[in-house]
Write an enzyme that holds these catalytic residues in place. Structure first.
Site, mmCIF file in Angstrom:
data_model
loop_
_atom_site.group_PDB
_atom_site.id
_atom_site.type_symbol
_atom_site.label_atom_id
_atom_site.label_comp_id
_atom_site.label_asym_id
_atom_site.label_seq_id
_atom_site.Cartn_x
_atom_site.Cartn_y
_atom_site.Cartn_z
ATOM 1 N N ASP A 1 2.830 2.671 -4.263
ATOM 2 C CA ASP A 1 2.351 1.525 -3.513
ATOM 3 C C ASP A 1 2.004 2.010 -2.102
ATOM 4 O O ASP A 1 2.472 3.061 -1.664
ATOM 5 C CB ASP A 1 3.455 0.465 -3.463
ATOM 6 C CG ASP A 1 3.028 -0.773 -2.711
ATOM 7 O OD1 ASP A 1 1.874 -1.192 -2.874
ATOM 8 O OD2 ASP A 1 3.847 -1.313 -1.944
ATOM 9 N N ASP B 1 8.326 -0.379 -2.516
ATOM 10 C CA ASP B 1 9.346 -0.738 -1.524
ATOM 11 C C ASP B 1 10.446 -1.606 -2.119
ATOM 12 O O ASP B 1 11.377 -1.993 -1.421
ATOM 13 C CB ASP B 1 8.722 -1.417 -0.307
ATOM 14 C CG ASP B 1 7.997 -2.712 -0.676
ATOM 15 O OD1 ASP B 1 8.145 -3.176 -1.811
ATOM 16 O OD2 ASP B 1 7.276 -3.241 0.182
#
Length: 622
Positions: free
Chosen positions: A321, A518
């Site tokens: 990401d 995350d």
């Protein structure tokens, strides 16, 4: 050294002393006093190995016959029965030496885990009725205020209400540098308060706190066995009964067929039993994985089981990401471009004043950039602020009409904007229908992001892919800066899962796909990947819950570090398997042919086990 290790060492030293005395008696009085010599060797045998014989008998009563205690008891007792007293005593003595090395190695490998367990707080100083009361952390409820003095460990997650300090997070993250914390900052349990008294308002009960979750994760890591460990367990269950049966055949069949020579063949069978003990594999393989898990935890990398540690070594594709993983996830002013006759300071000042009343992340970044120059916003200059969602703001500053926002906001008000070539979010400023310039707002790339990508490629990862919901121009700019070649941008959460499915189909049968996020909004993708890695797990409940591997800091370079630890551990495991099986098979064949004595068998068992265990301890080095 633990009391148990010391006790075993004293038993070994006592057995060695008695064995030396028995050898001296055998040398000088063997023929005259054979019973005295037998008693001396028997004393050495019982002092060094009495507990092994006891365990073997107890296990037989329980129905657990075929284990190493049974093999050693049969082999050494048989040696005494055929008159080989020195061999019988020596085999048990050296077996115990090997067991001591094994126990010492396990103790050393557990030490890194115990050091992590030291993050568990013993007490909390809670404010009740105007007084400070010391209680168990479990007795504190969210909303109460606790006091943490310098040198004390923070017992529960909370927000600082009073005081500023430096926090030692090394036990959690592996970082040696302390972190500064001030009023309003969220702090987590397990850190050590270093410099000043602080007061925290507790936000989570102990069972839900970061320290509790991490301890639970580490304690349960050993329950998830790797394929190699499961194989060795199955191998040992089948292997031991087979070698006992072969030893019995070797002791009985040749004398019956050849007619006589019972002592010779029984001795060969006993040597066969000694070398056949599978302890080198049964102990060193789990110890290698345990060492790898401990070494990773010392570096701030929490791996939820040896199955994931083994899978990491087969990483083929890494999908990452962008926001919060490769970038810091917070907006900053990256560029200020004023029009002719306007200074950059004036442009930033007007933008910060115009955006002073908004809570939008871009507005906050403008205010922070202005305040970072040491100046404060004078709200008395500002009047008639009006915010239009998705466009920008309109304000009156020092009696002048100020517009701040995107290009559409300017065009709606008939203002001709400058062309902005920079990549990022562009905020235009206009005063009395004249464009004053623009500011570029962007997400900061993490300092070691580029290094992380280069290390992944250097570690023979086939491809690194970026998945993000951000604009393509922004995503491609970040990817170019850090060295990622394949970018999938402007993705919705459902699109990320679909793209992950396509990437899964591209990897080889034995390869693994790792997704790094995350941990906050990437749960579906983390779950779909072969291995999910959560970045910045320090204080992130979602990260600890969703991922298979949690990197406690915000350093992407630790992804390559985790893969390196896994590959190093797996290499050690393979070395031990090949070495142990190779040496044992060779000595088994030699023993069956009468070309290897029981002393060679001792090396085949104890020597191989000690070497394999010492090799396994190398996995502790992260």
């Amino acid at each position: 050294m633990t009391k148990k290790l010391k006790k075993r060492l004293y038993r070994i030293l006592g057995g060695m002393a008695l064995f030396a005395a028995a050898m001296a008696l055998r040398q000088f009085f063997g023929e005259a006093h054979p019973n005295v010599v037998l008693a001396a060797f028997l004393a050495s045998f019982l002092v060094s190995g009495g507990d092994v014989v006891k365990k073997a008998v107890m296990n037989i009563v329980k129905g657990q016959v075929f284990d190493e205690n049974f093999l050693m008891t049969i082999a050494t007792t048989g040696a005494f029965l055929v008159g080989e007293y020195p061999e019988g005593a020596a085999v048990m003595l050296f077996y115990q030496v090997g067991e001591w090395f094994q126990a010492y190695a396990v103790n050393q490998s557990r030490r890194s885990i115990r050091e992590l367990m030291d993050i568990r707080p013993d007490y909390a100083n809670v404010v009740r009725g105007g007084e400070i009361v010391t209680v168990e952390p479990e007795a504190v409820v969210p909303g109460e205020v606790i006091v943490v003095k310098p040198g004390e460990r923070i017992p529960l997650d909370g927000v600082i209400e009073k005081g500023a300090t430096a926090l030692d997070t090394m036990a959690l993250t592996g970082e040696s540098m302390p972190r500064e914390a001030d009023v309003g900052d969220t702090v987590i349990s397990g850190c050590v308060n270093q410099s000043a008294v602080i007061e925290l308002r507790v936000t989570k009960e102990f069972g839900e706190s970061t320290v509790s979750r991490i301890l639970e994760l580490v304690e349960n890591a050993g329950s998830r066995k790797s394929e190699s460990e499961n194989f060795i367990s199955r191998f040992a269950r089948c292997y031991t009964p087979i070698v006992v049966a072969l030893a019995a055949v070797l002791a009985v069949l040749p004398p019956l067929v050849l007619g006589g020579g019972w002592n010779i063949w029984i001795y060969r069978a006993l040597s066969f039993l000694v070398v056949s003990c599978p302890c080198a594999l049964v102990i060193s393989i789990p110890l290698s994985f345990f060492g790898g898990l401990g070494g990773a935890s010392r570096s701030g990398i929490l791996i939820k089981g040896s199955n994931y540690l083994e899978a990491l070594a087969k990483t083929e594709i890494v999908v990452m990401d962008k926001t919060g993983t490769l970038t810091k996830g917070n907006f900053v002013v990256k560029e200020i471009v004023p029009a002719d006759g306007v200074t950059a300071e004036t442009l930033l000042e007007l933008a910060a004043c115009a955006e002073s009343g908004s809570n939008h992340p871009i507005s906050r970044s403008l205010r922070q950039a202005y305040e970072a120059s040491g100046r404060a916003i004078d709200t008395g200059r500002i009047a008639q602020v009006e915010e239009t969602a998705g466009f920008g703001v309109r304000a009156v500053i020092d009696g002048k009409k100020i517009l701040a926002g995107n290009r559409r906001h300017m065009e709606q008000n008939g203002i001709v904007c400058m062309e902005a070539a920079a990549v990022g979010t562009v905020v235009y400023l206009a005063c009395d229908e004249r464009c004053l310039g623009y500011l570029v707002i962007g997400d900061e790339v993490k300092p070691d992001a580029a290094n992380a990508v280069s290390e992944l490629f250097a570690s023979r990862v086939r491809d690194v892919v970026m998945l993000t919901g951000d604009r393509r121009e922004t995503a491609e700019a970040v990817a170019a800066e850090i060295g990622i070649r394949h970018v999938c941008a402007e993705l919705l959460p459902g699109d990320k899962v679909a793209r992950m499915e396509a990437l899964m189909a591209e990897k080889s049968d034995g390869g693994k796909l790792v997704f790094v996020g995350d941990g906050m909004n990437d749960a579906p993708v983390l779950a779909r990947s072969d291995i999910g890695i959560a970045m910045g797990g320090l204080g992130s409940d979602a990260a600890i819950e969703a991922a298979d591997v949690v990197i406690m800091t915000d350093e992407p370079s630790k992804i390559a570090g985790a893969i390196a630890i896994s590959r190093r551990t797996l290499a050690i495991v393979r070395q031990n398997i090949v070495f142990a099986i190779g040496v044992k098979v060779l000595i088994l064949l030699l023993a069956a042919c009468g070309m290897a004595s029981m002393w060679a068998a001792v090396f085949g068992d104890v020597g191989v086990a000690v070497i394999a265990i010492l090799n396994a301890m190398r996995a502790l080095k992260a």
